[in-house]
Design a protein around this motif. Structure first.
Motif, short mmCIF file in Angstrom:
data_model
loop_
_atom_site.label_atom_id
_atom_site.label_comp_id
_atom_site.label_asym_id
_atom_site.label_seq_id
_atom_site.Cartn_x
_atom_site.Cartn_y
_atom_site.Cartn_z
N GLY A 263 0.82 -1.20 0.00
CA GLY A 263 0.00 0.00 0.00
C GLY A 263 0.85 1.26 0.00
O GLY A 263 1.98 1.26 0.51
N TYR A 264 0.31 2.33 -0.58
CA TYR A 264 1.03 3.61 -0.68
C TYR A 264 0.09 4.77 -0.34
O TYR A 264 -1.11 4.74 -0.66
N ARG A 265 0.64 5.79 0.27
CA ARG A 265 -0.03 7.08 0.38
C ARG A 265 1.05 8.14 0.48
O ARG A 265 1.93 8.08 1.34
N VAL A 266 0.99 9.10 -0.43
CA VAL A 266 1.99 10.17 -0.48
C VAL A 266 1.31 11.49 -0.21
O VAL A 266 0.41 11.91 -0.97
N HIS A 267 1.67 12.15 0.90
CA HIS A 267 1.23 13.51 1.18
C HIS A 267 2.28 14.44 0.58
O HIS A 267 3.34 14.65 1.19
N PHE A 268 1.98 14.97 -0.59
CA PHE A 268 3.03 15.68 -1.30
C PHE A 268 3.28 17.07 -0.74
O PHE A 268 4.42 17.46 -0.49
N ASN A 269 2.21 17.83 -0.55
CA ASN A 269 2.40 19.18 -0.04
C ASN A 269 1.11 19.64 0.63
O ASN A 269 0.04 19.54 0.05
N GLN A 270 1.23 20.16 1.88
CA GLN A 270 0.08 20.63 2.64
C GLN A 270 0.19 22.11 2.96
O GLN A 270 -0.43 22.59 3.91
N THR A 271 0.94 22.83 2.16
CA THR A 271 1.13 24.26 2.41
C THR A 271 -0.19 25.01 2.36
O THR A 271 -0.45 25.90 3.19
N LEU A 272 -1.05 24.67 1.42
CA LEU A 272 -2.31 25.40 1.25
C LEU A 272 -3.42 24.89 2.14
O LEU A 272 -4.40 25.60 2.39
N GLY A 273 -3.30 23.66 2.61
CA GLY A 273 -4.37 23.11 3.43
C GLY A 273 -4.27 21.59 3.50
O GLY A 273 -3.29 20.99 3.05
N PRO A 274 -5.31 20.94 4.05
CA PRO A 274 -5.30 19.48 4.17
C PRO A 274 -5.29 18.81 2.81
O PRO A 274 -5.75 19.38 1.82
#
Length: 634
Positions: A263-274
């Motif tokens: 399984g994979y999950r990538v949180h790439f960028n949260q600068t603007l929000g969730p």
């Protein structure tokens, strides 16, 4: 595939036999490798002289006693009882077998064979199961002499249980086989922009999909980076995901057997929000694809009217052919690990390839059970617990709305235009629906095995029939049995069909260089990307030279983001389809204008075929970069 170019004939005289031994080296052309080798054509393994003649310059090796014993037993087992008794009392008269010249027209028959060295001796192997011919009860390389016997050897080879099992396993894992190929690196105008791509290549040299998406974005940002060198550092920070989650997913099938997927999950960028982003279940899913999808989603969300970060993920699990219970068990196991990273203020997943209403329902049910609350919902599931009734339609409808905006600037409309669509999933079907509503003439859909073309065009009744075919897991070929003027083409793509507008809605890199050439020659003037990164870098160059206007998926596909946030923030409101479409059209119009403005601000002509591509990337990046600068080094 082996193509011997020489042959030997049988003769009974000693002189002729000497000539045979003198001319026993022949050219073998190994077409897959594109090279020629000298191979000595010898007698079968049952000939004791076989092991004393070296092949391909390899040192000779004596046959073991066990091998000779095995050969003798196999010969004896093929004789009737009386003949076996007779053979014990009389010396066996061995008839020398000689390989006959393989004719050119027989060549395709032997695609399953290849030459390799085993135990110091060159032998011919089965290209499917990689086993030497003896393992198939008979030498598969046709040294029996006559054409009939050669064909008989082939039939026996193909029918052997060992070979059938190998072939089954190969077919079962066909989509999992990935051939490594060099990453195509486009030339950039500035060394500064090139340094960003070079750094990404050094850090992730084997992530082809991710590097490809990075190159496209950096290429679109060249003018931005050249005006402000500080953006180089910003871009380097942006290209490293904030969080990459990789985990195992154990699950049990209906027979009680245990399987393991990743399984994979990538949180790439949260600068603007969730974060918001899709989940994809597909056999070829890997970290590179997860990162590329997450990166694209980050830019897409930044271009939308909402302040959101980007994420993506999934698994190499294949839902095709699985029962509902098997899919439920997999989804629950998948969520057992992922739930701790989810929440309305963290990350909420949505549907993607291989993940539909059924899968999303199982995932949400397990999330609710583990999290102990129902705050926030996953985007895409059923209306009675998710909100808007038009969530699944939003992406496909948004693509058509975006195409209409482009045509309106050209003083044209969709009515009467020939449109070709790839894919036959949710997005493709909803594109067909809205094209028909606008009076367009859509003529194609496709699947992994080929494409279907209906010159009469699809209508709502035909779309309903197509949905029934897909729901029953039947082939699109069955459509032609009902509608005689349609035709299904195996192992082909629809891009050579005459068209005005194309909607690729299948998967990444579905349009290669030759497909792009076909699109240009078929009269295509606008390409609206329904799938993420549907064109290879070479195809992008061809489309630009052919003056085909490209609407990038990060702009044209914003409809799904808009619908997801509407249903999350305003889920207590009962939108009518008209109200929902009105809000969706307004959001698509804002996105279109934002992309065009960013392109013109940096000197790209509105009529340029790449104006929307450059504008969408520039607008997204500037929004994210501004927030990254405000928040400091985080």
């Amino acid at each position: 595939m082996l193509l011997p170019s020489g042959g030997l004939g049988m003769t009974s005289t000693m002189d002729d036999m000497n000539l045979i031994h003198q001319a026993q080296r022949h050219h073998i052309v190994v077409s897959d490798l594109g090279e020629e080798i000298d191979l000595e054509i010898r007698h079968g393994d049952d000939d004791p002289t076989f092991a004393h003649n070296p092949l391909l310059g390899v040192q000779p090796q004596e046959s073991s006693t066990e091998e000779l014993s095995e050969n003798k037993q196999m010969m004896d087992s093929q004789l009737p009882n009386e003949e076996q008794n007779l053979s014990r009392t009389q010396p066996v008269k061995r008839k020398k077998k000689v390989v006959k010249r393989w004719r050119e027209e027989w060549a395709d028959t032997y695609k399953w064979a290849y030459v390799d060295v085993k135990d110091g001796t060159a032998k011919i192997f089965c290209s499917v199961c990689r086993e030497y011919g003896r393992k198939h009860r008979r030498n598969p390389y046709g040294n029996e002499g006559s054409r009939n016997m050669q064909m008989s050897a082939l039939e026996e080879h193909n029918n052997s249980l060992l070979h059938k099992e190998a072939l089954r396993l190969q077919q079962a894992s066909k989509e999992k086989i990935i051939v490594d190929k060099p990453i195509y690196v486009k030339a950039l105008m500035s060394k500064t922009a090139g340094s960003i791509v070079e750094a990404a290549l050094k850090r992730d040299p084997h992530e082809a999909e991710f590097i490809q998406s990075v190159q496209e974005v950096v290429h679109a940002l060249e003018r931005v980076i050249s005006k402000n060198s500080n953006y180089v550092n910003t871009m380097e920070r942006l290209l490293e995901p904030e969080r990459m989650i990789i985990f195992r997913v154990p699950w049990m099938d209906d027979r009680g057997e245990t399987h393991i997927n990743r399984g994979y999950r990538v949180h790439f960028n949260q600068t603007l929000g969730p974060c918001r982003g899709g989940l994809r279940f597909h056999p070829v899913m890997n970290l590179s694809i997860a990162k590329f999808l997450s990166f694209e989603q980050t830019l897409k969300n930044a271009l939308s009217p909402y302040k959101l970060g980007g994420s993506s993920g999934g698994s190499d699990f294949d839902p095709k052919g699985k029962s509902d219970n098997e899919i439920m068990r997999f989804c629950q196991s998948f969520m057992n690990e992922l739930y701790r990273y989810l929440g309305p203020d963290k990350d909420l997943p949505s549907e993607e390839m291989g993940v539909g209403t059924r899968e999303m329902g199982y995932l949400y049910g397990q999330y609710r059970r583990l999290a102990g609350h129902s705050q926030g919902s996953f985007t895409g599931p059923r209306v009675n617990w998710s909100g808007s009734s038009l969530r699944t339609e939003a992406t496909g409808y948004g693509l058509v709305f975006f195409a209409q905006l482009i045509l309106a600037d050209m003083n044209k409309e969709l009515k009467g235009l020939r449109c070709i669509v790839s894919g036959s999933g949710k997005i493709a079907m909803h594109v067909l629906e809205k094209l028909i509503a606008y009076g367009a003439h859509p003529i194609t859909v496709s699947d992994s095995k080929g494409y279907l073309v209906d010159e009469d065009g699809f209508d709502f009744m035909k779309i309903s029939f197509l949905r029934d075919i897909k729901a029953q897991h039947r082939s699109l070929r069955d459509y032609s049995k009902t509608y005689a003027r349609s035709k299904y083409y195996d192992d082909a793509k629809p891009w050579s069909e005459r068209c005005d507008v194309a909607f690729p809605c299948a998967s990444q890199n579905e349009i290669d260089q030759s497909d792009a050439i076909n699109l240009g020659n078929s009269g295509c003037r606008i390409l609206v990307e329904g799938s993420n990164m549907p064109c290879t870098p070479e195809a992008v160059d061809v489309l630009r030279r052919a003056n085909v206007l490209v609407a990038p998926s990060m702009a044209a596909g914003v409809g799904g983001v808009v619908a997801g946030e509407l249903e999350l923030k305003e889920c207590n409101l009962n939108w009518s389809p008209e109200d929902f479409e009105s809000k969706l059209q307004e959001a698509m119009k804002q996105t279109y204008q934002k992309a065009l403005k960013a392109a013109t601000d940096f000197g790209y002509q509105k009529e340029s075929p790449e104006a929307l591509v450059h504008g969408a990337v520039i607008s997204s990046f500037m929004t994210i970069a501004s927030s990254m600068a405000d928040q400091g080094c985080v």
